[in-house]
Design a protein around this motif. Structure first.
Motif, PDB file in Angstrom:
ATOM      1  N   GLY A  97      30.135  26.954  21.039  1.00 17.60           N
ATOM      2  CA  GLY A  97      31.280  26.132  20.616  1.00 17.60           C
ATOM      3  C   GLY A  97      30.839  24.763  20.158  1.00 17.60           C
ATOM      4  O   GLY A  97      31.487  23.747  20.445  1.00 17.60           O
ATOM      5  N   ILE A 150      28.027  32.934  17.090  1.00 15.03           N
ATOM      6  CA  ILE A 150      28.305  33.533  18.405  1.00 15.03           C
ATOM      7  C   ILE A 150      29.748  33.274  18.815  1.00 15.03           C
ATOM      8  O   ILE A 150      30.173  32.129  18.939  1.00 15.03           O
ATOM      9  CB  ILE A 150      27.300  33.044  19.487  1.00 15.03           C
ATOM     10  N   ASN A 196      29.645  25.725  26.409  1.00 15.21           N
ATOM     11  CA  ASN A 196      30.625  24.680  26.083  1.00 15.21           C
ATOM     12  C   ASN A 196      31.914  25.233  25.472  1.00 15.21           C
ATOM     13  O   ASN A 196      32.966  24.612  25.607  1.00 15.21           O
ATOM     14  CB  ASN A 196      29.964  23.675  25.125  1.00 15.21           C
ATOM     15  N   SER A 216      35.961  21.705  33.854  1.00 14.86           N
ATOM     16  CA  SER A 216      36.997  20.680  33.670  1.00 14.86           C
ATOM     17  C   SER A 216      37.516  20.257  35.035  1.00 14.86           C
ATOM     18  O   SER A 216      37.524  21.054  35.989  1.00 14.86           O
ATOM     19  CB  SER A 216      38.149  21.270  32.858  1.00 14.86           C
ATOM     20  N   TYR A 250      44.604  27.541  32.107  1.00  6.73           N
ATOM     21  CA  TYR A 250      43.393  26.761  31.832  1.00  6.73           C
ATOM     22  C   TYR A 250      42.713  26.332  33.141  1.00  6.73           C
ATOM     23  O   TYR A 250      41.507  26.527  33.322  1.00  6.73           O
ATOM     24  CB  TYR A 250      43.761  25.541  30.982  1.00  6.73           C
ATOM     25  N   LEU A 273      41.156  19.715  21.103  1.00  7.91           N
ATOM     26  CA  LEU A 273      41.753  20.329  22.294  1.00  7.91           C
ATOM     27  C   LEU A 273      42.810  19.417  22.911  1.00  7.91           C
ATOM     28  O   LEU A 273      43.834  19.893  23.409  1.00  7.91           O
ATOM     29  CB  LEU A 273      40.640  20.615  23.310  1.00  7.91           C
TER      30      LEU A 273
HETATM   31  N1  LIG Z   1      38.381  17.304  25.622  1.00 11.37           N
HETATM   32  C1  LIG Z   1      38.540  17.161  26.926  1.00 11.37           C
HETATM   33  O1  LIG Z   1      39.142  16.168  27.401  1.00 11.37           O
HETATM   34  C2  LIG Z   1      37.971  18.181  27.872  1.00 11.37           C
HETATM   35  C3  LIG Z   1      38.179  17.974  29.244  1.00 11.37           C
HETATM   36  C4  LIG Z   1      37.647  18.870  30.136  1.00 11.37           C
HETATM   37  C5  LIG Z   1      36.915  19.948  29.689  1.00 11.37           C
HETATM   38  N2  LIG Z   1      36.741  20.153  28.349  1.00 11.37           N
HETATM   39  C6  LIG Z   1      35.938  21.317  27.930  1.00 11.37           C
HETATM   40  O2  LIG Z   1      34.965  20.915  27.002  1.00 11.37           O
HETATM   41  C7  LIG Z   1      34.635  22.029  26.163  1.00 11.37           C
HETATM   42  C8  LIG Z   1      34.675  21.606  24.701  1.00 11.37           C
HETATM   43  O3  LIG Z   1      36.007  21.274  24.387  1.00 11.37           O
HETATM   44  P1  LIG Z   1      36.429  20.215  23.243  1.00 11.37           P
HETATM   45  O4  LIG Z   1      37.338  19.253  23.872  1.00 11.37           O
HETATM   46  O5  LIG Z   1      35.235  19.762  22.523  1.00 11.37           O
HETATM   47  O6  LIG Z   1      37.358  21.174  22.333  1.00 11.37           O
HETATM   48  P2  LIG Z   1      37.322  21.538  20.774  1.00 11.37           P
HETATM   49  O7  LIG Z   1      37.064  20.329  19.947  1.00 11.37           O
HETATM   50  O8  LIG Z   1      38.571  22.321  20.559  1.00 11.37           O
HETATM   51  O9  LIG Z   1      36.055  22.477  20.656  1.00 11.37           O
HETATM   52  C9  LIG Z   1      36.055  23.765  21.238  1.00 11.37           C
HETATM   53  C10 LIG Z   1      34.905  24.550  20.661  1.00 11.37           C
HETATM   54  O10 LIG Z   1      34.903  25.858  21.251  1.00 11.37           O
HETATM   55  C11 LIG Z   1      34.857  26.798  20.191  1.00 11.37           C
HETATM   56  N3  LIG Z   1      35.408  28.086  20.563  1.00 11.37           N
HETATM   57  C12 LIG Z   1      36.678  28.423  20.869  1.00 11.37           C
HETATM   58  N4  LIG Z   1      36.763  29.737  21.117  1.00 11.37           N
HETATM   59  C13 LIG Z   1      35.513  30.250  20.962  1.00 11.37           C
HETATM   60  C14 LIG Z   1      34.944  31.539  21.078  1.00 11.37           C
HETATM   61  N5  LIG Z   1      35.682  32.617  21.381  1.00 11.37           N
HETATM   62  N6  LIG Z   1      33.620  31.677  20.859  1.00 11.37           N
HETATM   63  C15 LIG Z   1      32.858  30.626  20.541  1.00 11.37           C
HETATM   64  N7  LIG Z   1      33.324  29.383  20.396  1.00 11.37           N
HETATM   65  C16 LIG Z   1      34.658  29.203  20.611  1.00 11.37           C
HETATM   66  C17 LIG Z   1      35.596  26.151  19.040  1.00 11.37           C
HETATM   67  O11 LIG Z   1      35.272  26.793  17.829  1.00 11.37           O
HETATM   68  P3  LIG Z   1      36.280  26.796  16.550  1.00 11.37           P
HETATM   69  O12 LIG Z   1      36.060  25.501  15.828  1.00 11.37           O
HETATM   70  O13 LIG Z   1      35.813  27.984  15.793  1.00 11.37           O
HETATM   71  O14 LIG Z   1      37.666  26.919  17.094  1.00 11.37           O
HETATM   72  C18 LIG Z   1      35.017  24.743  19.148  1.00 11.37           C
HETATM   73  O15 LIG Z   1      33.721  24.705  18.582  1.00 11.37           O
HETATM   74  C19 LIG Z   1      35.617  23.143  26.517  1.00 11.37           C
HETATM   75  O16 LIG Z   1      35.027  24.057  27.402  1.00 11.37           O
HETATM   76  C20 LIG Z   1      36.743  22.385  27.223  1.00 11.37           C
HETATM   77  O17 LIG Z   1      37.454  23.203  28.126  1.00 11.37           O
HETATM   78  C21 LIG Z   1      37.250  19.294  27.430  1.00 11.37           C
END
Ligand SMILES: NC(=O)c1ccc[n+]([C@@H]2O[C@H](COP(=O)([O-])OP(=O)(O)OC[C@H]3O[C@@H](n4cnc5c(N)ncnc54)[C@H](OP(=O)(O)O)[C@@H]3O)[C@@H](O)[C@H]2O)c1
Length: 291
Positions: free
Chosen positions: A14, A68, A94, A137, A191, A226
């Motif tokens: 991701g 992937i 991630n 998270s 979630y 997200l």
């Molecule tokens: N942002 C926050 O405040 C926060 C807080 C706590 C935890 N997190 C965690 O941090 C991580 C990254 O989140 P983010 O905030 O950076 O979100 P994001 O900008 O939405 O990025 C999510 C990434 O995951 C990819 N993804 C989704 N489904 C997938 C799949 N089936 N296979 C492979 N890749 C997939 C997305 O790809 P596409 O572009 O193709 O959709 C994107 O690259 C996540 O695990 C999230 O739960 C985030």
């Protein structure tokens, strides 16, 4: 040859945007690393690679894209064939979804089964002392905090097994929306449940693979695709809601991947300090020492 042998190859899923992409840049700032930038869409992965290389042309030789989709066995298996046989220093799980209206089954398939799928597939490549970082998270510990004492114990005990996690998942999937509380699962937030299960999986993987350092962490509250809908729905600017930049969300992952975490099977806060599994710990508060 010696230099090549010392290079740390790291797979991150991701990674085409958000915290994943920022983590790629932070890893490449260490010149002994080589990053396999995982993206479920190859073109989005290549575009992400271009943005990094445009800013840092010297990173180009150490950055490649791997298609992937962590929700699919066939895609993860294909990625394994693409990557070849050279050892990996670590994996950063991630990829994540789910603040929204997705079905619990789909959220679990990415956030919980995804990291397990990736771990099982790439385990043979990970050298002793290698790292697995599960990007979890604070929603995980917050979910557990709202569970009954029995569910808390099931989701956090040191002997937890995947079979037990699967049983909890099956129970939750069979519940109707209004029945989570009575079953001891708090509000049944998909979630939060997926991340609580990921933290439990982290305990099991660490226990079963003592030669590795397997840990989980939260990046913090970070402005990405997200979380941006939160700010939009509240009418506030992301920064006014306390959201930080993706670069600020890489601290804990980098520590677990390249630093000395001090343990395995643990969950860390965004300040890269150990945190409990069953309650929230604010960044800057004293580290959790174990119960
Ligand atoms: N942002 C926050 O405040 C926060 C807080 C706590 C935890 N997190 C965690 O941090 C991580 C990254 O989140 P983010 O905030 O950076 O979100 P994001 O900008 O939405 O990025 C999510 C990434 O995951 C990819 N993804 C989704 N489904 C997938 C799949 N089936 N296979 C492979 N890749 C997939 C997305 O790809 P596409 O572009 O193709 O959709 C994107 O690259 C996540 O695990 C999230 O739960 C985030």
């Amino acid at each position: 040859v010696k230099e090549a042998m010392m290079t740390k190859r790291i797979l991150i899923t991701g990674a085409n945007k958000g915290i994943g992409l920022a983590t790629v840049a932070a890893i490449l700032a260490h010149d002994d690393t080589h990053v396999l930038l995982g993206s479920r869409d190859e073109a989005r992965g290549q575009a992400a690679r271009e943005t990094i290389v445009a800013e840092h042309p010297d990173y180009a030789d150490r950055l490649e894209v791997v298609a992937i989709d962590v929700s699919r066995d066939d895609s993860v298996a294909a990625a394994r064939r693409t990557i070849g046989e050279a050892p990996l220093h670590g994996i950063v799980n991630n990829a994540g979804v789910g603040i929204g209206s997705q079905a619990m089954q789909d959220v679990l398939n990415v956030n919980t089964r995804g990291p397990r799928r990736v771990f099982q597939t790439f385990l043979p490549l990970i050298a002793d002392g290698g790292r697995v970082v599960n990007v979890s998270s604070a929603s995980g510990p917050n979910f557990v905090a709202n569970c009954s004492a029995e569910r808390q114990q099931q989701l956090t005990h040191p002997g937890v097994t995947w079979a037990q996690i699967e049983a909890l998942i099956a129970e939750c999937l069979a519940l109707d929306a209004g029945d989570f509380e009575a079953a001891g699962f708090g509000d049944g937030n998909a979630y939060g449940f997926s991340k609580a299960c990921l933290n439990a999986l982290t305990i099991e993987l660490a226990r079963e693979h003592p030669a590795l350092l397997v840990n989980a962490c939260t990046p913090g509250f970070i402005e990405t695709d997200l979380t941006r809908p939160y700010a939009e729905s509240s009418g506030k600017a992301p920064a006014d809601m306390g959201m930080k930049s993706p670069a600020e969300g890489t601290k804990a992952s980098l520590h677990l991947l390249l630093g000395e975490p001090g343990g395995s099977g643990w969950y860390f806060g965004s300040d890269a300090e150990r945190s409990p599994l069953d309650r929230y710990r604010s960044p800057g508060d004293p580290p959790y020492q174990g119960d």
